[in-house]
Design a protein around this motif. Structure first.
Motif, mmCIF file in Angstrom:
data_model
loop_
_atom_site.group_PDB
_atom_site.id
_atom_site.type_symbol
_atom_site.label_atom_id
_atom_site.label_comp_id
_atom_site.label_asym_id
_atom_site.label_seq_id
_atom_site.Cartn_x
_atom_site.Cartn_y
_atom_site.Cartn_z
ATOM 1 N N GLY A 1 -7.303 42.906 15.678
ATOM 2 C CA GLY A 1 -6.715 43.290 14.396
ATOM 3 C C GLY A 1 -6.261 42.069 13.623
ATOM 4 O O GLY A 1 -6.646 40.945 13.899
ATOM 5 N N GLY A 2 -5.409 42.319 12.618
ATOM 6 C CA GLY A 2 -4.833 41.212 11.867
ATOM 7 C C GLY A 2 -5.682 40.684 10.739
ATOM 8 O O GLY A 2 -5.480 39.565 10.279
ATOM 9 N N GLY A 3 -6.657 41.455 10.285
ATOM 10 C CA GLY A 3 -7.470 41.005 9.164
ATOM 11 C C GLY A 3 -8.915 40.782 9.564
ATOM 12 O O GLY A 3 -9.257 40.764 10.748
ATOM 13 N N PRO A 4 -9.794 40.613 8.556
ATOM 14 C CA PRO A 4 -11.222 40.445 8.831
ATOM 15 C C PRO A 4 -11.479 39.257 9.755
ATOM 16 O O PRO A 4 -10.919 38.180 9.575
ATOM 17 N N ALA A 5 -12.339 39.456 10.751
ATOM 18 C CA ALA A 5 -12.663 38.387 11.698
ATOM 19 C C ALA A 5 -13.928 37.662 11.246
ATOM 20 O O ALA A 5 -14.880 38.285 10.768
ATOM 21 N N ALA B 1 -22.387 37.329 22.369
ATOM 22 C CA ALA B 1 -23.184 36.528 23.304
ATOM 23 C C ALA B 1 -22.587 36.536 24.705
ATOM 24 O O ALA B 1 -23.314 36.479 25.699
ATOM 25 N N LYS B 2 -21.259 36.631 24.792
ATOM 26 C CA LYS B 2 -20.588 36.637 26.094
ATOM 27 C C LYS B 2 -20.313 38.056 26.603
ATOM 28 O O LYS B 2 -19.607 38.238 27.591
ATOM 29 N N ARG B 3 -20.819 39.037 25.874
ATOM 30 C CA ARG B 3 -20.658 40.449 26.245
ATOM 31 C C ARG B 3 -19.170 40.841 26.355
ATOM 32 O O ARG B 3 -18.777 41.583 27.257
ATOM 33 N N ILE B 4 -18.380 40.310 25.448
ATOM 34 C CA ILE B 4 -16.955 40.657 25.404
ATOM 35 C C ILE B 4 -16.804 41.900 24.527
ATOM 36 O O ILE B 4 -17.231 41.892 23.365
ATOM 37 N N PRO B 5 -16.216 42.980 25.047
ATOM 38 C CA PRO B 5 -16.117 44.238 24.287
ATOM 39 C C PRO B 5 -15.030 44.197 23.210
ATOM 40 O O PRO B 5 -13.939 44.718 23.373
ATOM 41 N N VAL B 6 -15.356 43.552 22.085
ATOM 42 C CA VAL B 6 -14.418 43.416 20.974
ATOM 43 C C VAL B 6 -14.584 44.589 20.019
ATOM 44 O O VAL B 6 -15.688 44.865 19.548
ATOM 45 N N PHE B 7 -13.483 45.267 19.745
ATOM 46 C CA PHE B 7 -13.487 46.365 18.777
ATOM 47 C C PHE B 7 -12.587 45.986 17.612
ATOM 48 O O PHE B 7 -11.375 45.891 17.761
ATOM 49 N N GLN B 8 -13.216 45.736 16.464
ATOM 50 C CA GLN B 8 -12.416 45.404 15.284
ATOM 51 C C GLN B 8 -11.620 46.624 14.835
ATOM 52 O O GLN B 8 -12.099 47.761 14.927
ATOM 53 N N THR B 9 -10.434 46.365 14.353
ATOM 54 C CA THR B 9 -9.595 47.454 13.873
ATOM 55 C C THR B 9 -9.013 47.098 12.515
ATOM 56 O O THR B 9 -8.977 45.933 12.120
ATOM 57 N N TYR B 10 -8.560 48.126 11.847
ATOM 58 C CA TYR B 10 -7.820 47.944 10.606
ATOM 59 C C TYR B 10 -6.580 48.824 10.692
ATOM 60 O O TYR B 10 -6.671 50.019 11.003
ATOM 61 N N GLY B 11 -5.444 48.235 10.480
ATOM 62 C CA GLY B 11 -4.197 48.988 10.527
ATOM 63 C C GLY B 11 -3.073 48.155 9.957
ATOM 64 O O GLY B 11 -3.278 47.019 9.525
ATOM 65 N N MET B 12 -1.891 48.717 9.970
ATOM 66 C CA MET B 12 -0.739 48.021 9.398
ATOM 67 C C MET B 12 0.533 48.672 9.907
ATOM 68 O O MET B 12 0.512 49.705 10.585
ATOM 69 N N THR B 13 1.641 48.057 9.573
ATOM 70 C CA THR B 13 2.942 48.604 9.951
ATOM 71 C C THR B 13 3.087 50.031 9.438
ATOM 72 O O THR B 13 3.638 50.900 10.121
ATOM 73 N N ILE C 1 -5.635 52.435 12.141
ATOM 74 C CA ILE C 1 -6.020 53.698 11.518
ATOM 75 C C ILE C 1 -7.534 53.782 11.405
ATOM 76 O O ILE C 1 -8.111 54.854 11.301
ATOM 77 N N VAL C 2 -8.187 52.614 11.461
ATOM 78 C CA VAL C 2 -9.649 52.526 11.478
ATOM 79 C C VAL C 2 -10.034 51.640 12.652
ATOM 80 O O VAL C 2 -9.460 50.567 12.838
ATOM 81 N N THR C 3 -10.981 52.079 13.453
ATOM 82 C CA THR C 3 -11.451 51.279 14.585
ATOM 83 C C THR C 3 -12.944 51.499 14.771
ATOM 84 O O THR C 3 -13.449 52.599 14.567
ATOM 85 N N LEU C 4 -13.627 50.439 15.148
ATOM 86 C CA LEU C 4 -15.060 50.531 15.380
ATOM 87 C C LEU C 4 -15.300 51.167 16.742
ATOM 88 O O LEU C 4 -14.867 50.644 17.766
ATOM 89 N N ALA C 5 -15.954 52.309 16.744
ATOM 90 C CA ALA C 5 -16.253 53.009 17.999
ATOM 91 C C ALA C 5 -17.159 52.145 18.869
ATOM 92 O O ALA C 5 -17.969 51.370 18.351
ATOM 93 N N PRO C 6 -17.036 52.249 20.193
ATOM 94 C CA PRO C 6 -17.813 51.396 21.105
ATOM 95 C C PRO C 6 -19.316 51.392 20.835
ATOM 96 O O PRO C 6 -19.953 50.348 20.869
ATOM 97 N N GLU C 7 -19.871 52.558 20.534
ATOM 98 C CA GLU C 7 -21.325 52.618 20.361
ATOM 99 C C GLU C 7 -21.795 51.929 19.080
ATOM 100 O O GLU C 7 -22.998 51.681 18.899
ATOM 101 N N ASP C 8 -20.854 51.594 18.176
ATOM 102 C CA ASP C 8 -21.217 50.937 16.915
ATOM 103 C C ASP C 8 -20.790 49.478 16.862
ATOM 104 O O ASP C 8 -20.969 48.814 15.845
ATOM 105 N N SER C 9 -20.221 48.968 17.967
ATOM 106 C CA SER C 9 -19.608 47.643 17.935
ATOM 107 C C SER C 9 -20.594 46.519 17.635
ATOM 108 O O SER C 9 -20.218 45.504 17.064
ATOM 109 N N VAL D 1 0.567 57.923 9.190
ATOM 110 C CA VAL D 1 1.007 57.151 8.028
ATOM 111 C C VAL D 1 2.493 57.398 7.775
ATOM 112 O O VAL D 1 2.960 58.541 7.795
ATOM 113 N N THR D 2 3.215 56.313 7.543
ATOM 114 C CA THR D 2 4.657 56.400 7.303
ATOM 115 C C THR D 2 5.010 57.421 6.223
ATOM 116 O O THR D 2 4.267 57.568 5.243
#
Length: 481
Positions: free
Chosen positions: A264-268, A278-290, A296-304, A337-338
């Motif tokens: 998380g924490g912004g666009p990677a 390349a290293k087969r690290i299961p990274v799932f980008q997310t979008y969220g906030m306080t 609130i948005v996360t890339l599902a494993p099959e779409d990573s 959502v708050t």
């Protein structure tokens, strides 16, 4: 209708008393032991005068006692006002005053800072004084009830206190589980601050899932890599700066038990995502906030891999849309959502419209409905009428083999109004001409930085997010000199 649920930690200690709950260095607690420690802490807080409905500041590091304190406030029915330990005493005092907090709870590390804050009662969270009255542990939580308050970073004026209800935290945890799944042997490595939503939400997931948390006092890339290589952790939350440091230190591969690295924490930068691929690290980008109680948005494993660079689709009970035909402000809705900002009816009126929360971030949705976060609206550079997103330039720069990390901000220009300036930390020597040529190959001419500034480190907040406004401040101070 008010919806009540059994007291989360009490219920978890009843359901799985002997399951491991918390690991810190060489110490371990089961859920039964965690509940006992929490109740003892609740007794201390109650004896000191803290009651249901009180707002209490928490100024403490990632320590077991901080975990006990957070859960203890929930047992009493008090609201935790989580304080960023990097703030000045004046900033902390302002937040405590704004929240009308009745107590400041602090640890050894923050004793000096806590004692400099006037006009509020303070309590050392690891005290051993005699307890005169035992707290009455609550049987139920109301999902509409305020659980915690966290202040925004204040990029556009005074910080705003984000109200987070028990329902917000519950929905966030459930939504994450529906996307990432639950394994009986999961351990979530928490190397992010507990005062930040990314850390606090891990504690909420722990009691709801019955999941072990491996708590680290501070992020250390070598130590995190050791834990992920040994298989002692299966899940971990990181931001780009943390992941970059881990990749630079990594020798060999992580354990096959690692099933989720939540980014998380912004666009990677795409270069980092490709290195993980390349290293087969299961990274799932997310979008969220306080304001959304974590992701609130996360890339599902099959779409990573197929949607590299996307934050994904909204979690199951949530929705996302763009205020614009192509790209524009990201709007979100959902039970995580708050309900609003504390004591800020004017801001709430602007932020919430027809059931949607205006995030202040810029993004786009592709033809399949995947969200791509372009940048913060406040960081947008408008140069000669063209929109320039700093994150896009940063992603290109970090793809250069000599660049470790980069930050881009807009600086004043008489001809164009504003132009991008790039601040970078390098791994090896590189000339400005080389960087210009590299950017020209990958970016439209108006997006190529007009200036390149070599620095020893980029300014970041406690959650390791890049502070582009500090880059702009550095530029203006340099310009004055």
């Amino acid at each position: 209708m008010v919806m009540n649920m059994p007291n989360w930690l009490k219920q978890r200690a009843f359901l799985t008393p002997d399951r491991s709950a918390l690991v810190f260095n060489e110490r371990k607690w089961t859920f039964s032991q965690l509940f006992d420690e929490t109740c003892r802490t609740a007794d201390r807080l109650y004896s000191a005068g803290i009651q249901k409905g009180d707002y209490c500041g928490v100024l403490a590091a990632n320590q077991p006692e901080t975990v006990f304190t957070i859960y203890a406030l929930q047992q009493i029915g008090a609201t935790a006002v989580m304080l960023n330990s990097r703030l000045t005493t004046d900033e902390i005092a302002w937040q405590l005053h704004d929240a009308k907090a009745v107590y400041l709870l602090y640890d050894q590390e923050h004793t000096e800072k806590a004692q400099l804050i006037p006009s509020i009662q303070s309590l050392f969270i690891t005290g051993i004084e005699t307890v005169s009255t035992a707290a009455e542990v609550r049987h139920t939580f109301s999902l509409e009830e305020t659980c915690s308050i966290m202040y925004t970073s204040g990029t556009t004026g005074r910080p705003k206190g984000v109200i987070q209800t028990y329902g917000n935290h519950y929905t966030s945890a459930v939504a994450s589980a529906l996307n990432l799944g639950l394994h009986s042997d999961d351990t979530w490595l928490c190397a992010v601050p507990l005062f930040h939503i990314s850390g606090y939400s891990i504690l909420m997931k722990s009691v709801l899932y019955g999941m072990e948390v491996h708590l680290m006092e501070k992020f250390n890339s070598k130590r995190v890599n050791q834990l992920l290589k040994s298989g002692d952790a299966t899940m971990v939350s990181v931001v780009t700066a943390m992941l970059s440091g881990m990749l630079n230190e990594l020798e060999g591969d992580y354990s096959s038990r690692l099933r989720c690295m939540l980014l998380g924490g912004g666009p990677a930068p795409v270069s980092i995502l490709e290195a993980c691929k390349a290293k087969r690290i299961p990274v799932f980008q997310t979008y969220g906030m306080t304001e959304t109680a974590s992701q609130i948005v996360t890339l599902a494993p099959e779409d990573s891999l197929g949607k590299l660079g996307s934050a994904g689709k909204p979690l199951f009970p949530c929705a996302v849309k763009i205020d614009g035909a192509d790209e524009g402000e990201i709007l979100v809705s959902g039970p995580n959502v708050t309900p609003g900002y504390l004591n800020r009816p004017d801001v709430n009126k602007q932020a919430f419209q027809d059931g949607w929360f205006r995030t202040g971030d810029i993004g786009r949705l592709d033809e399949d409905g995947f969200l791509y976060v372009l940048d913060r609206r406040s960081d947008l550079i408008i140069s000669g009428g063209e929109n320039i997103y700093p994150a896009e330039i940063e992603s290109v720069l970090t793809g250069h083999p000599a660049i470790l990390e980069a930050g881009v901000t807009g600086v004043p220009n008489d001809q164009w109004g504003s132009v991008p300036a790039a601040f970078y930390v390098n791994k090896q020597p590189v000339s400005e001409e080389e960087l210009i040529d590299f950017c020209r190959e990958k970016l439209a001419r108006y997006k190529v930085p007009a200036y390149f500034v070599k620095v020893d480190a980029l300014p970041r907040n406690a959650a390791n997010k890049l502070l582009r406004r500090e880059l702009a401040k550095q530029w203006s101070e340099q310009d004055e000199d």
